[in-house]
Design a protein around this motif. Structure first.
Motif, short mmCIF file in Angstrom:
data_model
loop_
_atom_site.label_atom_id
_atom_site.label_comp_id
_atom_site.label_asym_id
_atom_site.label_seq_id
_atom_site.Cartn_x
_atom_site.Cartn_y
_atom_site.Cartn_z
N ASP A 1 -7.46 4.66 -1.24
CA ASP A 1 -7.44 3.22 -1.00
C ASP A 1 -6.16 2.78 -0.30
O ASP A 1 -6.17 1.82 0.48
N ASP A 2 -5.06 3.45 -0.59
CA ASP A 2 -3.81 3.11 0.08
C ASP A 2 -3.92 3.36 1.58
O ASP A 2 -3.44 2.56 2.40
N TRP B 1 0.80 -1.22 0.00
CA TRP B 1 0.00 0.00 0.00
C TRP B 1 0.84 1.28 0.00
O TRP B 1 0.28 2.38 0.15
N LEU B 2 2.14 1.16 -0.17
CA LEU B 2 3.01 2.34 -0.11
C LEU B 2 3.38 2.79 -1.52
O LEU B 2 4.16 2.12 -2.20
N PRO B 3 2.86 3.92 -1.98
CA PRO B 3 3.15 4.35 -3.36
C PRO B 3 4.61 4.65 -3.63
O PRO B 3 5.03 4.64 -4.78
N ASP B 4 5.41 4.90 -2.58
CA ASP B 4 6.83 5.16 -2.83
C ASP B 4 7.57 3.89 -3.26
O ASP B 4 8.73 3.98 -3.70
N THR B 5 6.91 2.73 -3.17
CA THR B 5 7.54 1.48 -3.64
C THR B 5 7.12 1.13 -5.06
O THR B 5 7.31 0.00 -5.50
N SER C 1 -9.98 12.75 5.68
CA SER C 1 -9.62 12.88 4.27
C SER C 1 -8.85 11.68 3.75
O SER C 1 -8.61 11.57 2.54
N GLY C 2 -8.44 10.78 4.65
CA GLY C 2 -7.68 9.60 4.24
C GLY C 2 -6.29 9.94 3.74
O GLY C 2 -5.90 9.53 2.65
N GLY D 1 -8.35 -7.27 1.02
CA GLY D 1 -6.91 -7.47 0.88
C GLY D 1 -6.07 -6.63 1.81
O GLY D 1 -4.85 -6.67 1.75
N SER D 2 -6.71 -5.85 2.69
CA SER D 2 -5.95 -5.00 3.60
C SER D 2 -5.46 -5.81 4.80
O SER D 2 -5.86 -6.94 5.01
#
Length: 321
Positions: A156-157, A112-116, A139-140, A168-169
């Motif tokens: 979603d992340d 869930w980490l967009p930096d990856t 605001s998530g 899937g979380s």
């Protein structure tokens, strides 16, 4: 919404020089890397805490997963790090900690980490550690330290990371630490000498790089048969950790020279020889994983000699001071 404990932004964030592009190893491991950036963002030099590199060892199958020691963080900067009891949702604990002036280290799923992106984001599930610095549940939005930077995730992340009713979380209870500050964090140079001498005094009796080299040579036939995916898992715990540790040890040598330990910088090139050698051997082992014949023994022997010469040299310099 919780305010940022450290007043920084992901936009235009500048990592510490330990993570500069020109380094041999631009990242070490998730836990040490995030602490480099947390200290950097607090205006503190993380290099003194890297004295733990001198005590690294090889356990027969992998190199030390180097971490800044909690006792060193407290001694050097007044930062108290300890495990917390996770008895509610992780997001609740992260918010509560921030509200009373504490950071949190949190084990999460890198899925869930967009930096990856490009190395597993939304593709695979692997454990990693982050430090949360800002949360806006409504605001998530989460801002967090991870690896060599400071990042933001949303949507979603956010829900997937914290297990908020998204398929899937995460459903496991992660390891979480509270990071407390003993007043305003500041470097305490008077404590460094004791930290340094402790890690030199507790370094392994034998040569850990020689032990690593023997295992790498023995593993060549196995790596040839195991393939490239297994190679990546193997090398992270063996050559990458060894090389990154040695490069940090070189940084500490130069810090010592600037702070009263005359002659210490002379041993930085030896540690960098180990770091560069580990990267070269990693390339050779990648070729082995593709079925080619390789013999890295000569380079591994040179790395072992450079490590022993350098760490013993630093010990002599410190012993004279």
């Amino acid at each position: 919404m919780t305010s940022r404990l450290i007043d920084i932004s992901p936009d235009g964030y500048e990592p510490h020089p330990i993570h500069a592009d020109e380094r041999t190893w631009t990242e070490t491991n998730c836990y040490l890397d995030l602490w480099v950036e947390v200290l950097h963002s607090l205006g503190l030099d993380p290099v003194p805490a890297a004295a733990c590199a001198f005590g690294a060892r090889f356990d027969g199958s992998q190199w030390t997963f180097l971490k800044f020691k909690p006792e060193d963080l407290f001694a050097l900067y007044g930062i108290d790090v300890g495990e917390m009891n996770v008895w509610r949702g992780v997001l609740d604990h992260v918010e509560d900690n921030l509200a009373v002036g504490m950071l949190s280290t949190v084990e999460v799923d890198a899925h869930w980490l967009p930096d990856t992106a490009g190395t597993g984001y939304r593709e695979s599930h692997t454990k990693t550690t982050i430090v949360a610095n800002f949360v806006d549940r409504e605001s998530g939005v989460l801002e967090y330290f991870h690896n060599s930077g400071y990042h933001r995730l949303t949507g979603d992340d956010f829900r997937g990371l914290f297990g908020l009713d998204l398929a899937g979380s995460a459903t496991f209870t992660p390891y979480v630490e509270q990071v407390r500050f003993d007043g305003e964090p500041e470097y305490r140079p008077g404590r460094f000498d004791a930290v340094l001498r402790h890690h030199l005094a507790t370094r392994p009796d034998g040569n850990p790089v020689r032990a690593l080299g023997e295992r790498v040579v023995a593993d060549v036939p196995w790596i040839r048969g195991a393939g490239i995916d297994t190679f990546h898992l193997w090398t992270f715990g063996v050559l990458r950790q060894c090389g990154a540790t040695a490069e940090l040890a070189a940084d500490v040598c130069e810090y010592l020279e600037r702070n009263g330990f005359a002659g210490a910088a002379a041993f930085a090139p030896g540690f960098r020889e180990v770091a560069q050698g580990a990267k070269s051997v990693q390339f050779q082992m990648a070729r082995a994983a593709r079925g080619r014949s390789v013999d890295p023994s000569a380079q591994l022997d040179g790395m072992a000699e450079a490590w022993e010469r350098s760490v013993d040299g630093v010990a002599r310099v410190v012993g004279r001071a």
